[in-house]
Design a protein around this motif. Sequence first.
Motif, PDB file in Angstrom:
ATOM      1  N   ASN A  16     -30.559  59.542  27.270  1.00 11.19           N
ATOM      2  CA  ASN A  16     -31.742  59.821  26.457  1.00 11.19           C
ATOM      3  C   ASN A  16     -32.845  58.783  26.666  1.00 11.19           C
ATOM      4  OD1 ASN A  16     -30.310  61.988  25.426  1.00 11.19           O
ATOM      5  ND2 ASN A  16     -29.608  60.859  23.628  1.00 11.19           N
ATOM      6  N   THR A  24     -34.710  64.048  24.880  1.00  9.14           N
ATOM      7  CA  THR A  24     -33.286  63.844  25.129  1.00  9.14           C
ATOM      8  C   THR A  24     -32.914  64.455  26.475  1.00  9.14           C
ATOM      9  OG1 THR A  24     -32.628  65.947  24.146  1.00  9.14           O
ATOM     10  CG2 THR A  24     -32.731  64.054  22.657  1.00  9.14           C
ATOM     11  N   GLN A 309     -42.977  86.189  27.893  1.00  7.90           N
ATOM     12  CA  GLN A 309     -42.487  85.171  26.953  1.00  7.90           C
ATOM     13  C   GLN A 309     -43.585  84.730  25.996  1.00  7.90           C
ATOM     14  OE1 GLN A 309     -39.261  84.366  27.051  1.00  7.90           O
ATOM     15  NE2 GLN A 309     -38.990  85.669  28.829  1.00  7.90           N
TER      16      GLN A 309
ATOM     17  N   PHE C 323     -47.234  70.001  16.252  1.00  8.64           N
ATOM     18  CA  PHE C 323     -46.257  69.680  15.198  1.00  8.64           C
ATOM     19  C   PHE C 323     -45.575  68.326  15.394  1.00  8.64           C
ATOM     20  CE2 PHE C 323     -46.044  74.279  16.288  1.00  8.64           C
ATOM     21  CZ  PHE C 323     -46.841  74.733  15.255  1.00  8.64           C
ATOM     22  N   TRP C 396     -22.858  66.544  22.071  1.00  8.24           N
ATOM     23  CA  TRP C 396     -24.259  66.987  22.077  1.00  8.24           C
ATOM     24  C   TRP C 396     -24.599  67.652  20.751  1.00  8.24           C
ATOM     25  CZ3 TRP C 396     -24.583  72.214  21.326  1.00  8.24           C
ATOM     26  CH2 TRP C 396     -23.442  72.968  21.641  1.00  8.24           C
ATOM     27  N   LEU C 397     -25.869  67.570  20.386  1.00 14.52           N
ATOM     28  CA  LEU C 397     -26.331  68.174  19.138  1.00 14.52           C
ATOM     29  C   LEU C 397     -27.698  68.802  19.372  1.00 14.52           C
ATOM     30  CD1 LEU C 397     -25.603  65.181  16.722  1.00 14.52           C
ATOM     31  CD2 LEU C 397     -24.420  67.382  16.660  1.00 14.52           C
ATOM     32  N   VAL C 398     -27.855  70.061  18.988  1.00 16.66           N
ATOM     33  CA  VAL C 398     -29.185  70.664  19.031  1.00 16.66           C
ATOM     34  C   VAL C 398     -29.539  71.124  17.622  1.00 16.66           C
ATOM     35  CG1 VAL C 398     -29.192  71.431  21.429  1.00 16.66           C
ATOM     36  CG2 VAL C 398     -28.236  72.912  19.668  1.00 16.66           C
ATOM     37  N   SER C 532     -29.847  79.387  23.493  1.00 15.54           N
ATOM     38  CA  SER C 532     -30.655  78.521  24.350  1.00 15.54           C
ATOM     39  C   SER C 532     -29.822  77.408  24.981  1.00 15.54           C
ATOM     40  CB  SER C 532     -31.847  77.947  23.586  1.00 15.54           C
ATOM     41  OG  SER C 532     -31.399  77.143  22.543  1.00 15.54           O
ATOM     42  N   VAL C 533     -28.699  77.050  24.375  1.00 13.06           N
ATOM     43  CA  VAL C 533     -27.840  76.075  25.045  1.00 13.06           C
ATOM     44  C   VAL C 533     -26.681  76.760  25.766  1.00 13.06           C
ATOM     45  CG1 VAL C 533     -28.389  74.106  23.594  1.00 13.06           C
ATOM     46  CG2 VAL C 533     -26.544  75.631  22.919  1.00 13.06           C
ATOM     47  N   GLY C 534     -26.579  78.066  25.625  1.00  9.39           N
ATOM     48  CA  GLY C 534     -25.548  78.793  26.352  1.00  9.39           C
ATOM     49  C   GLY C 534     -24.182  78.744  25.695  1.00  9.39           C
ATOM     50  N   ALA C 601     -31.612  59.951  17.251  1.00 14.95           N
ATOM     51  CA  ALA C 601     -32.137  59.742  18.594  1.00 14.95           C
ATOM     52  C   ALA C 601     -31.568  60.749  19.587  1.00 14.95           C
ATOM     53  CB  ALA C 601     -31.838  58.318  19.060  1.00 14.95           C
ATOM     54  N   ARG C 602     -30.353  61.218  19.360  1.00 13.34           N
ATOM     55  CA  ARG C 602     -29.766  62.098  20.370  1.00 13.34           C
ATOM     56  C   ARG C 602     -29.807  63.576  20.013  1.00 13.34           C
ATOM     57  NH1 ARG C 602     -24.131  63.486  20.235  1.00 13.34           N
ATOM     58  NH2 ARG C 602     -23.123  62.827  18.317  1.00 13.34           N
ATOM     59  N   MET C 603     -30.271  63.900  18.807  1.00 10.19           N
ATOM     60  CA  MET C 603     -30.388  65.315  18.469  1.00 10.19           C
ATOM     61  C   MET C 603     -31.534  65.927  19.259  1.00 10.19           C
ATOM     62  SD  MET C 603     -29.724  65.563  14.449  1.00 10.19           S
ATOM     63  CE  MET C 603     -30.081  67.187  13.950  1.00 10.19           C
ATOM     64  N   THR C 604     -31.301  67.085  19.839  1.00 11.80           N
ATOM     65  CA  THR C 604     -32.335  67.752  20.619  1.00 11.80           C
ATOM     66  C   THR C 604     -32.957  68.843  19.766  1.00 11.80           C
ATOM     67  OG1 THR C 604     -31.206  67.273  22.674  1.00 11.80           O
ATOM     68  CG2 THR C 604     -32.792  69.090  22.697  1.00 11.80           C
ATOM     69  N   ILE C 606     -35.202  71.999  19.056  1.00  8.17           N
ATOM     70  CA  ILE C 606     -35.698  73.192  19.749  1.00  8.17           C
ATOM     71  C   ILE C 606     -36.817  73.795  18.920  1.00  8.17           C
ATOM     72  CG2 ILE C 606     -35.101  75.492  20.547  1.00  8.17           C
ATOM     73  CD1 ILE C 606     -32.273  74.494  20.968  1.00  8.17           C
ATOM     74  N   ASP C 611     -41.427  80.336  22.347  1.00  9.11           N
ATOM     75  CA  ASP C 611     -41.449  81.602  23.076  1.00  9.11           C
ATOM     76  C   ASP C 611     -41.058  82.765  22.170  1.00  9.11           C
ATOM     77  OD1 ASP C 611     -38.663  81.859  22.957  1.00  9.11           O
ATOM     78  OD2 ASP C 611     -38.439  80.570  24.704  1.00  9.11           O
ATOM     79  N   ASN C 612     -40.846  83.913  22.779  1.00 10.69           N
ATOM     80  CA  ASN C 612     -40.608  85.129  22.001  1.00 10.69           C
ATOM     81  C   ASN C 612     -39.183  85.305  21.523  1.00 10.69           C
ATOM     82  OD1 ASN C 612     -43.092  86.200  21.931  1.00 10.69           O
ATOM     83  ND2 ASN C 612     -42.875  87.378  23.819  1.00 10.69           N
TER      84      ASN C 612
END
Lengths: 438, 321, 651
Positions: A16, A24, A309, C323, C396-398, C532-534, C601-604, C606, C611-612
């Motif tokens: 990160n 990140t 999109q 934002f 990992w964290l989103v 989005s992260v699969g 710090a490590r949370m991502t 989204i 997008d749609n």
Amino acid sequence: MALSGIQIYKLLPQTNCKECGFPTCLAFAMKLAAKQVELASCPYVSEASKAQLAESSAPPIRLVSLKADGREVKAGNEVVLFRHEKTFYNKPGVFVKLADSLSEAELQAALKAVEAFHVNYVGIDLSLDGFAVENVSGDGARFAAAVKTVRAHSKRPLILLAGEAGLAAALPLLAGETPLVGPATDGNWQALAALAKEHKAALLVQGESLDALAELSEKIKGAGLEDLVLQPVAATLAGKLALNTHIRRLALKKNFRPLGFPTLAVAGSAEEAVQAVTKYAGFIILERFAPELAYPLLVLRENIYTDPQKPIQVQPGVYEINNPKPTDPVLVTTNFSITYFSVANEVESSGLPAWLVVVDAEGMSVLTAWAAGKFDAERIAKSFRTFNMADKVSHKRLVLPGHVAVLSGELEAELPDWEIRVGPREAVDLPKFMKQAL
Amino acid sequence: MPVEIVKDKWPGSVRQVTLGATAAEGGTRSHTVTVGGEASLPFMHFEAPMPNRPRVAIEIKDRRPDDWSPLLLEVWGAAADNPAEWAKAAEQAGADLIVLALSLTKADGSPTQAADAAASVKAVLGATGLPLIVFGPGQAEADNELLVAVAEAAKGERIALGICEDKNYRTIVATAMANGHLVTARTPMDVNLAKQLNILISDMGLPLDRILMDPTTGALGYGIEYGFSVMERLRLAALQGDNMTQLPMLVTPGFEAWKTKESKVGEGVPADWGNWLQRAINWEVMTAVTLLESGADIVVLRHPESVARVKAVIDGLMQPA
Amino acid sequence: MAHTFTVTFDGFPEPVRVPSGSLLSDAVRLAGIELQQPCGGQGRCGRCAVLVQSGAVRRRSSLRLSAEDVAAGYALACQTVIEGDLQVHVPPQEKIERRLTTDRTAVEVSPPADYDPATVQPLRRYTLTLSPPSMDDQTDDWARLQTALRQQAGLSEVKVSLPVLRRIGQALRDGDWTVTVTLDMKTWDCPGCPAALIDIQPGVIPAGDPLWGVAIDIGTTTVTLWLVDLITGKVQAQASEYNQQINRGEDVISRIIYASKSPENGEEMQRLVLDTIHDVLKRACGRVGIQPEQVMKAVIAGNSTMMHLLLGIPAASIRLSPFVTAVNHVPTLSASEVGLGIHPNATVDCLPGVASYVGADITAGVYASGMETAQGITLFLDVGTNGETVLGTRDWLVTCACSAGPAFEGAGVRYGMRATRGAIEEVWINAETAEPTYRVIGGVKPSGICGSGLISLLAEMFMTGVIDKAGHYNTHLNTPRIREGEHGLEYVVAWADETYCGRDIAITHVDVDNLLRAKAAIYAGFTVMSESVGVPLDAVEQVLIGGSFGKYINVEKAVQIGLLPDMPWERFQFLGNTSVKGAYFALLDQRARQRIHEIAARMTYIELSADNSFYDAFMSAMFLPHTDYRRFPTIAAALEETTKNLSRPGS
């Protein structure tokens, strides 16, 4: 096989460090998965990971670019079969066919008509991309003369449809350009490949079947040419559709390199041109130019190649519903398409006439736009001035969506002559409101 | 170099929907028309044969329309004054199906009555042997009133009644069920909304093989890209096995194209727009072909020349090689 | 030309004068009358209705008022322009019930089993005995104290502030050169810094005596405070109160707009939240018999907007694209800087946020939930106005936030209310007759419907066919309860003679729409995030639900309406207010504080509006239980069962 964000993340340093410009490593990995950034942005990725990631990111369809005088027409680099999966990137260039059998005067007239042609579609200036000069005469000198005439009247990129003699005569006239030349067939490919190589042209490869096309493209690649365009030939619309679909699928799903090139379609009619735009042509040659065909065709190309999109927007402006008269009410909403449609549909089906002022709120719904500061008194007032609303109606009363009643005070200040009425919050209540309160 | 082509294998397929009923089936149609049944993406004949070709319907009105382009009124001439004559002319122009769109008002401005609608439908049924689709004027109350009368007048004919929308479908579905008809379900250019309406209608007990869906498309230049993608997504979902999207799609490129400025207006437009009539027909044809490429099963058109051209396109698309 | 008009309020002797064009709400404020404006003066909530007995006004909007109300003279103060001298009557406001359920039934919390203040607690207390000064030893008091700190506590360097310096001399002498000092040994943002002297008291404080700290969660709706003895780690008192900012807007956007209008408004918002905190602080301290000044540390969690408003930091950029916040990791501050009424030198530690709409309440919640150490995939939902969700494992964290709106908290719904006495909390509907039965909190006559009641009602209406899957009322049912009301179609849950307010309690089609939107936003949020992260949703091993609302959710009903994913019930767990819990752990243990910092710090984050895909998922979830019914197999099966047993026209 494309990797998911999490799979890519596991190949990244996971520190990160933010040096790639994302907060990140996972955020960066997700952008990579979406092919929106380059791996090179990560300064710390290991060589092993690089190799693994490179494989999944090479473009399956080669980008071929035709150039002349600073203009460029690109095809290839597509990544999806269906535009909703991501987007189609490179709009197929539309070229008008000119035969060298035409007289100089006919040629000039045709050139001038195409050169002068341009239309405005939602603020975009549309024109055709170039010409495909065909050596119908079979005579090299006559072909070169025709190309010379074309160049005298147009600076647009060219496609030269000719054999060895024609190309040998005409290509020297196009120094510094990248035209597309051909078609190369089983019989003439060696000579054409040599000419294309010498003059830095892209080569059109023609074949009656996929097998023939693949074999020929491999041979030509072996001769050191990279920029190829495939011209699959079939008798019926269904046959053309099938061949173009096979080529796109093989490139994307199997990463099949012999067919990893853009295609060219020759369209004799509007109908054929439609299929070429919707189903995968990289370049289109129009047999004949007619403005009433070129205009809708270029519009269709804009439509199909719009990025799906992006939020679905309607054009800001004044929409007239049920033939309003100057005495009819003025409603205000945003340009998010769903918002617009729900308002327009409710009013339309109520049979009540109204002027609907659609404000540019960057494609957001009323509440979202308000929250993000994109639908405020200033923007609404600006729309009213830009669209000359005061001249369209005989009264000065506007209806604001109920969700943004809070804007009424500021709007009164921005549009001092107008009476601001607060309407309902939901579109479904509009007809009732219009009947009772207006 | 032998190339092995990629063939998609789909678990699902589109339902077959039959419009019209012959005498043997309790109606008076000279023949029926079946659409749907695709087990592959449009015209991928090498994966699965298409059992039914896409069909062309011609839209006629119950009286001379007030707001149609003069180009259309000119080509249909006196036939536009009488729905029966118009239907005959449409059949001659090559229509596979007739769409009768009811007007909200009569020529004198008074509201169209249930009896008027029933009479128009009977006249059209008497004038042509083609299967029929009837659209209400598009206002909930009028639609419900007129379509109930139409459904009863055409009992047994297996016509399609339109238009069901998410806020107004119950009455139309109920009368279609009671009288053995089909419905068309229209939603505004959204995959989810299309599917939701199919679910709501089928929840009322109408079998899925009696529903046509109209996802709304927009015309060329007016949002067709959304319609195009929504149709592709609906068809993909159907093939992937989602049975609430496995319905044939009816779309109205004629209506969409002929309300554009490009088709409606002949004067005071840029010279580069070209010849008005040819432009207007191109607009309709190109809108229709775009929608055929994305999975349309029935295209509803307005101009006879467009009909001929679109039918030729369908011929070409149905000939694998 | 500017006129002024006189406005006289019924029961208030002094009329006020206002310039023409003023709003009635301006005059109300000028008269010193407190008027509730939960929607922030946007004309949405209808709670500022006053009765204009005489004089000219212009109503910009009369939303929420019936035609009869308007005829009787009612007007929304925030939407009404004064155009003449007025006589106005302000109806008595229904007082918000002060005592919240969370306040009555304190959450059971116990400190971590291995809590050892000597190793993990940065706040320390030492009793020092100094050699008194003499003519031979004229060392100054502070140097003398430093010597003692070095010799007896092993601290070679300690920093001191002016207020403490002012008290040292007196404390040393009052204690006859024996004092007890409180030090903050270490802060997260300056691990190498010397310890800070927070407090000095004369004499000996026994080692076992409590050392006080507070953990605070500033919610958009509710402020919660735990008073903690840092020696034992035990929570000794809990108190909650509505955030007084609520009168300036129900949601964070309204509050940001209000606060951004003028510096005075910004200050007002800061004062309102501080007043609320002081209120709960006083109550908590009162319960254990101490003064607020005895509290030596505060750890604060809250969403990013609440944090900005508390600190008086302009928050406008939070709501405007792209934002961004002014600050996510707030440095440690002192109570006097913040204006917090605990010990003035006490450290105030605001926990870190991730983004504009994922704040410290979520990072604290993630820590408290334990998901950041879990091996399997966890989904953490904060079912509140901002609908924050987190997905991840220890690797990992989103996270994302979706504007769900306050419907599940009872706001924005015609007969919605909070989960207090008189709220319908559960509803059952007879599938044959469409007749409801309901349970009311406190067993009294109902006044309204709270969040759990609304979920339950929506689920029952759907499962019994009162509404269809799109949320439209089935007007073909033969029941007087479905009727055309003032605001369109509605279903009557309780007739007037059963209710406390003496009016029919009904749920309108607009209410149903709002609830659908809220549930669709939350469901779409976590589905888009997982896509989005699969990671497919069925890979989620546990679903943790936080927020003070969480403990009221009935899982079955929440799954029926498609708010929660259809998975085995044992995977769901309710954690209550995880935000204050996270702040509590950070207050106790510096390692926890460090972990929360790392989580932030490590949370991502989204951004769903990028997008749609969110919109698409949202539309898909705007259906009961969901457009893709294959996602809800058990509900589909249950529905089939119900319809099989029913034969009803049009259902």
